[in-house]
Write an enzyme that holds these catalytic residues in place. Structure first.
Site, PDB file in Angstrom:
ATOM      1  N   CYS A  62      14.098  10.853   5.885  1.00 43.33           N
ATOM      2  CA  CYS A  62      14.067  10.252   7.418  1.00 43.33           C
ATOM      3  C   CYS A  62      15.441  10.446   8.113  1.00 43.33           C
ATOM      4  O   CYS A  62      15.458  10.689   9.349  1.00 43.33           O
ATOM      5  CB  CYS A  62      13.615   8.931   7.330  1.00 43.33           C
ATOM      6  SG  CYS A  62      14.466   7.988   6.375  1.00 43.33           S
TER       7      CYS A  62
ATOM      8  N   LYS B 182       0.823  -1.324  -0.015  1.00 45.68           N
ATOM      9  CA  LYS B 182      -0.042  -0.052   0.007  1.00 45.68           C
ATOM     10  C   LYS B 182       0.717   1.390  -0.057  1.00 45.68           C
ATOM     11  O   LYS B 182       1.580   1.550   0.748  1.00 45.68           O
ATOM     12  CB  LYS B 182      -1.119   0.181   1.322  1.00 45.68           C
ATOM     13  CG  LYS B 182      -1.970   1.094   1.220  1.00 45.68           C
ATOM     14  CD  LYS B 182      -2.611   1.574   2.463  1.00 45.68           C
ATOM     15  CE  LYS B 182      -1.679   2.879   2.995  1.00 45.68           C
ATOM     16  NZ  LYS B 182      -1.585   3.915   2.438  1.00 45.68           N
TER      17      LYS B 182
ATOM     18  N   GLY C 216       4.311   3.811  13.374  1.00 47.33           N
ATOM     19  CA  GLY C 216       5.085   2.465  13.530  1.00 47.33           C
ATOM     20  C   GLY C 216       4.690   1.856  14.863  1.00 47.33           C
ATOM     21  O   GLY C 216       4.307   0.781  14.891  1.00 47.33           O
TER      22      GLY C 216
ATOM     23  N   GLY D 216       7.539   4.715   7.632  1.00 47.28           N
ATOM     24  CA  GLY D 216       6.877   5.787   7.877  1.00 47.28           C
ATOM     25  C   GLY D 216       7.055   6.485   9.233  1.00 47.28           C
ATOM     26  O   GLY D 216       8.212   6.306   9.756  1.00 47.28           O
ATOM     27  N   SER D 217       6.246   7.188   9.745  1.00 50.57           N
ATOM     28  CA  SER D 217       6.458   7.809  10.997  1.00 50.57           C
ATOM     29  C   SER D 217       6.484   7.092  12.332  1.00 50.57           C
ATOM     30  O   SER D 217       6.071   5.889  12.194  1.00 50.57           O
ATOM     31  CB  SER D 217       5.413   8.922  11.368  1.00 50.57           C
ATOM     32  OG  SER D 217       4.261   8.316  11.270  1.00 50.57           O
ATOM     33  N   THR D 218       7.156   7.311  13.304  1.00 49.19           N
ATOM     34  CA  THR D 218       7.429   6.408  14.541  1.00 49.19           C
ATOM     35  C   THR D 218       6.074   6.402  14.979  1.00 49.19           C
ATOM     36  O   THR D 218       5.710   5.349  15.628  1.00 49.19           O
ATOM     37  CB  THR D 218       8.440   7.163  15.454  1.00 49.19           C
ATOM     38  OG1 THR D 218       9.693   7.105  15.022  1.00 49.19           O
ATOM     39  CG2 THR D 218       8.215   6.402  16.810  1.00 49.19           C
ATOM     40  N   GLU D 219       5.393   7.436  15.025  1.00 46.22           N
ATOM     41  CA  GLU D 219       3.968   7.181  15.570  1.00 46.22           C
ATOM     42  C   GLU D 219       3.166   6.212  15.176  1.00 46.22           C
ATOM     43  O   GLU D 219       2.578   5.387  15.738  1.00 46.22           O
ATOM     44  CB  GLU D 219       3.251   8.805  15.390  1.00 46.22           C
ATOM     45  CG  GLU D 219       2.059   8.876  16.236  1.00 46.22           C
ATOM     46  CD  GLU D 219       1.521  10.163  15.525  1.00 46.22           C
ATOM     47  OE1 GLU D 219       2.156  11.164  14.923  1.00 46.22           O
ATOM     48  OE2 GLU D 219       0.222  10.759  15.996  1.00 46.22           O
TER      49      GLU D 219
ATOM     50  N   GLU E 149      10.793   0.973   9.713  1.00 45.46           N
ATOM     51  CA  GLU E 149      11.819   1.642   9.108  1.00 45.46           C
ATOM     52  C   GLU E 149      11.192   3.195   9.587  1.00 45.46           C
ATOM     53  O   GLU E 149      10.192   3.552   8.943  1.00 45.46           O
ATOM     54  CB  GLU E 149      12.071   1.811   7.772  1.00 45.46           C
ATOM     55  CG  GLU E 149      12.654   0.551   7.622  1.00 45.46           C
ATOM     56  CD  GLU E 149      14.151   0.465   7.966  1.00 45.46           C
ATOM     57  OE1 GLU E 149      14.585   1.257   8.422  1.00 45.46           O
ATOM     58  OE2 GLU E 149      14.784  -0.735   7.943  1.00 45.46           O
TER      59      GLU E 149
ATOM     60  N   GLU F 293      10.459  15.401  14.595  1.00 41.53           N
ATOM     61  CA  GLU F 293      10.754  15.246  13.306  1.00 41.53           C
ATOM     62  C   GLU F 293       9.818  16.395  12.575  1.00 41.53           C
ATOM     63  O   GLU F 293       8.546  16.745  12.862  1.00 41.53           O
ATOM     64  CB  GLU F 293      10.362  14.254  12.448  1.00 41.53           C
ATOM     65  CG  GLU F 293      11.188  13.122  12.382  1.00 41.53           C
ATOM     66  CD  GLU F 293      10.682  11.893  11.443  1.00 41.53           C
ATOM     67  OE1 GLU F 293       9.527  11.373  11.527  1.00 41.53           O
ATOM     68  OE2 GLU F 293      11.673  11.541  10.421  1.00 41.53           O
TER      69      GLU F 293
HETATM   70  P1  NAD Z   1       2.960   8.074   7.875  1.00 43.51           P
HETATM   71  O1  NAD Z   1       3.734   7.357   9.242  1.00 43.51           O
HETATM   72  O2  NAD Z   1       2.063   9.001   8.051  1.00 43.51           O
HETATM   73  O3  NAD Z   1       2.668   7.115   6.685  1.00 43.51           O
HETATM   74  C1  NAD Z   1       3.356   6.082   6.242  1.00 43.51           C
HETATM   75  C2  NAD Z   1       2.334   5.124   5.600  1.00 43.51           C
HETATM   76  O4  NAD Z   1       1.512   4.641   6.569  1.00 43.51           O
HETATM   77  C3  NAD Z   1       1.425   5.655   4.493  1.00 43.51           C
HETATM   78  O5  NAD Z   1       1.184   4.759   3.489  1.00 43.51           O
HETATM   79  C4  NAD Z   1       0.225   5.806   5.272  1.00 43.51           C
HETATM   80  O6  NAD Z   1      -1.084   5.872   4.375  1.00 43.51           O
HETATM   81  C5  NAD Z   1       0.054   4.694   6.309  1.00 43.51           C
HETATM   82  N1  NAD Z   1      -0.637   4.856   7.449  1.00 43.51           N
HETATM   83  C6  NAD Z   1      -1.169   5.766   7.942  1.00 43.51           C
HETATM   84  N2  NAD Z   1      -2.019   5.656   9.127  1.00 43.51           N
HETATM   85  C7  NAD Z   1      -1.727   4.410   9.380  1.00 43.51           C
HETATM   86  C8  NAD Z   1      -2.201   3.304  10.204  1.00 43.51           C
HETATM   87  N3  NAD Z   1      -3.035   3.841  11.293  1.00 43.51           N
HETATM   88  N4  NAD Z   1      -1.978   1.962  10.122  1.00 43.51           N
HETATM   89  C9  NAD Z   1      -1.170   1.537   9.129  1.00 43.51           C
HETATM   90  N5  NAD Z   1      -0.708   2.624   7.996  1.00 43.51           N
HETATM   91  C10 NAD Z   1      -1.031   3.737   8.390  1.00 43.51           C
HETATM   92  O7  NAD Z   1       4.264   8.706   7.269  1.00 43.51           O
HETATM   93  P2  NAD Z   1       4.617   9.732   5.967  1.00 43.51           P
HETATM   94  O8  NAD Z   1       4.195  11.055   6.475  1.00 43.51           O
HETATM   95  O9  NAD Z   1       3.919   9.128   4.846  1.00 43.51           O
HETATM   96  O10 NAD Z   1       6.217   9.608   5.935  1.00 43.51           O
HETATM   97  C11 NAD Z   1       7.143  10.429   6.705  1.00 43.51           C
HETATM   98  C12 NAD Z   1       7.509   9.521   7.565  1.00 43.51           C
HETATM   99  O11 NAD Z   1       8.372   8.372   7.192  1.00 43.51           O
HETATM  100  C13 NAD Z   1       8.534  10.249   8.616  1.00 43.51           C
HETATM  101  O12 NAD Z   1       8.255   9.969   9.881  1.00 43.51           O
HETATM  102  C14 NAD Z   1       9.748   9.633   7.891  1.00 43.51           C
HETATM  103  O13 NAD Z   1      11.020   9.703   8.843  1.00 43.51           O
HETATM  104  C15 NAD Z   1       9.581   8.082   7.787  1.00 43.51           C
HETATM  105  N6  NAD Z   1      10.544   7.590   6.915  1.00 43.51           N
HETATM  106  C16 NAD Z   1      11.539   6.523   7.309  1.00 43.51           C
HETATM  107  C17 NAD Z   1      12.205   5.962   6.539  1.00 43.51           C
HETATM  108  C18 NAD Z   1      13.095   5.121   7.311  1.00 43.51           C
HETATM  109  O14 NAD Z   1      13.554   4.117   6.417  1.00 43.51           O
HETATM  110  N7  NAD Z   1      13.401   4.962   8.304  1.00 43.51           N
HETATM  111  C19 NAD Z   1      12.179   6.192   5.160  1.00 43.51           C
HETATM  112  C20 NAD Z   1      11.171   7.224   4.691  1.00 43.51           C
HETATM  113  C21 NAD Z   1      10.412   7.858   5.669  1.00 43.51           C
END
Ligand code: NAD
Length: 527
Positions: free
Chosen positions: A309, A200, A258, A253-256, A275, A410
């Site tokens: 990130c 997704k 995650g 994605g975000s730690t929150e 990640e 962040e």
């Molecule tokens: P996000 O956490 O808002 O979303 C990431 C993904 O999760 C999206 O596809 C989103 O639709 C989905 N999502 C949202 N709510 C969800 C839930 N409750 N359950 C499951 N999936 C859900 O992150 P973002 O704003 O898209 O990206 C930015 C973040 O990603 C930053 O925190 C960045 O540091 C992190 N990031 C980390 C790495 C790494 O390799 N460590 C790489 C790229 C980005």
């Protein structure tokens, strides 16, 4: 339409060069291109000018159920997990070759969808094809991973060995900052090891993942091996992370989010790799080459408008060199070119969406209210082409302390905070005083000194006199709340495998079986 400037028309990417024809994407489930069950759709918006560039299905839980059922069937009964590594490698290699052929078109698509400059998305498109080819090569080696174990408990009679097998159905959730590359980082190792996937993309940047579905279809992946679904993260994420037929969740994605995923996946004890976010400490030692360190620090924190990130978002400067460094840096930041991401002269494009711009501008206000000092930037960038877009001025705060929210959270925009240090020990302590541990960097003309500092930093990747460079051969991931597990390298591949141990007794006799007397034979009485 200004966006179409210089773009090549291809049949596959119909909206490019044809103003009124917006591409209509479908999801890819069980080898079929399908609409969402509920028929809902959203437009994907170009953050440079607010124009819709593609129509995207807005899927929900019903689509997750269909996709997981397809992936389950393909894993349990289909050919993919039963193929040899060479056979899988061949198909992955064919997909990688198509990515290479279409590199330029995909870079442009990614720029339109995400606002990334063409220089950034061009590099991503090049790397994505190379990385997929690398995962294809890894697939071959995966065959050979039966490992004998030395030093058996019952020498001469039995032998043990381990074998790695695919995990099963993998749910993969990716962010908007590197939509194309993140899809490859997820699909590549999962497919190389014989898993089936449901991926997704982020709602703001779904185009390249849906485009990739066409590639996997075109080269002849068996139905159900790759499934790509689009829709809101909360709904689809919940359905994927709680689904009993999903064996593993891989998330970037975000730690929150995650944390949420880990909690939800706990209900069925899924394997989870995460990640997540970072707040990279960028430590400039007093013996660093100033020119390189200033340019390198701009690269470390403003690349892709700061939406990376592993960016260096806490710049740590020696108190003595601080003022000179900041002055020169501000001059360079003020000279950066903002504009159309498709123009190769553009250094800073828009952030990914109006909502992200609002969030970044709020953080700038938070910084000001916390008492940090604006050295440059500090607002929305406007004028001419920029008026319709989500542009934020490159912003530098000085006078930041490590307890401020702008140093702890962040921001994910072109905003950097400078923290002064009195001794290298202070800098290291500040660097480690963070919930994150994804990346850090040290600038110094003395490599041994820099290595010593690196050894004391609690982060998954540390650069010395460099930033953002990653190799598909080197594991990448976070310490602390920056993540769980690794991507890339053998470690990344192993995250998609289960380890099976085989205990084999080849003695062909019942003699000396330790259990025989214990359980099967009639117990001898003392009498
Ligand atoms: P996000 O956490 O808002 O979303 C990431 C993904 O999760 C999206 O596809 C989103 O639709 C989905 N999502 C949202 N709510 C969800 C839930 N409750 N359950 C499951 N999936 C859900 O992150 P973002 O704003 O898209 O990206 C930015 C973040 O990603 C930053 O925190 C960045 O540091 C992190 N990031 C980390 C790495 C790494 O390799 N460590 C790489 C790229 C980005």
């Amino acid at each position: 339409m200004a966006l179409a400037r210089g773009l090549r028309y291809t049949k596959r990417i119909r909206f490019i060069g044809a103003e009124s024809v917006m591409e209509t994407y479908k999801m890819y489930i069980d080898g079929e291109f399908v609409d969402a069950e509920n028929g809902d759709r959203n437009d994907s918006i170009n953050p440079f000018n607010g124009e819709a560039i593609a129509s995207i299905p807005r899927g929900g839980a019903a689509d997750v159920n269909k996709a997981v059922a397809a992936a389950r069937k393909a894993f349990d009964h289909g050919p993919w997990p039963r193929m040899t590594g060479e056979e899988r490698s061949e198909l992955i290699g064919k997909a990688a070759a198509l990515l290479k052929e279409r590199m330029k078109d995909y870079a442009k698509l990614e720029s339109l969808d995400s606002g990334g400059t063409i220089n950034k998305t061009g590099a991503d498109a090049f790397l994505a094809s190379r990385q997929l080819a690398f995962f294809g090569e890894q697939a071959k080696r995966f065959n050979e991973e039966a490992e004998p174990i030395d030093g058996m408990m019952r020498e001469g009679r039995s032998f043990n060995y381990t074998i790695r097998e695919p995990m099963g159905v993998c749910a993969q959730i990716i962010p908007w900052n590197f939509p194309y590359m993140m899809a490859i980082w997820k699909l590549g190792p999962a497919l190389a090891t014989g898993n089936t996937v449901v991926l997704k993309p982020a709602s703001d940047t779904p185009v390249m993942a849906l485009e990739l579905a066409r590639v996997f279809d075109e080269v002849g992946f068996p139905p159900g091996v790759v499934n790509i679904i689009s829709g809101p993260g909360g709904v689809i994420g919940e359905a994927l992370t709680t689904h009993p037929d999903v064996d593993k969740v891989a998330f970037t994605g975000s730690t929150e989010v995650g944390r949420e995923i880990m909690a939800k996946a706990a209900g069925t004890l899924k394997k989870v790799t995460l990640e997540c976010g970072g707040k990279g400490a960028n430590i400039v030692l007093d013996d660093a080459d100033l020119d390189i360190a200033i340019d390198g620090s701009i690269w470390a924190s403003y690349y892709h408008q700061g939406q990376v990130c592993e960016s260096g978002t806490r710049l740590m400067l020696d108190a003595n060199g601080h003022d000179d460094f900041v002055e020169q840096m501000v001059e360079k930041l003020n000279a950066m070119t903002m504009g159309d991401p498709l123009d190769p002269a553009t250094q800073l494009g828009p952030v990914v969406s109006q909502a992200q711009m609002k969030s970044v501008l709020e953080y700038i206000e938070i910084g000001k209210n916390e008492g940090a000092l604006l050295a440059c930037g500090g607002g929305q960038a406007t004028g001419g082409d920029l008026d319709k877009g989500a542009f934020v001025q490159p912003t530098l705060f000085t006078g930041v302390n490590n307890q401020m929210r702008i140093a702890r959270e962040e921001i994910f925009g072109p905003v950097l905070g400078v923290l002064k240090y009195d001794s290298v020990d202070d800098a290291i302590e500040m660097a480690n005083d963070s919930i994150f541990g994804l990346s850090a960097g040290v600038w110094s003309s003395d490599i041994d000194k820099a290595k010593n500092v690196a050894s004391r930093l609690r982060s998954g990747t540390i650069w010395i006199n460099e930033w953002h460079m990653l190799s598909e051969r080197s594991p990448f991931g976070g310490y602390k709340q920056s993540g769980v597990g690794r991507e890339f390298g053998d470690e990344g591949l192993h995250e998609y495998t289960e380890m099976k141990t085989l205990y084999v007794d080849d003695a062909k006799t019942r003699d000396n079986k330790p259990w025989y007397d214990m359980v099967v034979a009639r117990p001898k009485s003392d009498a």
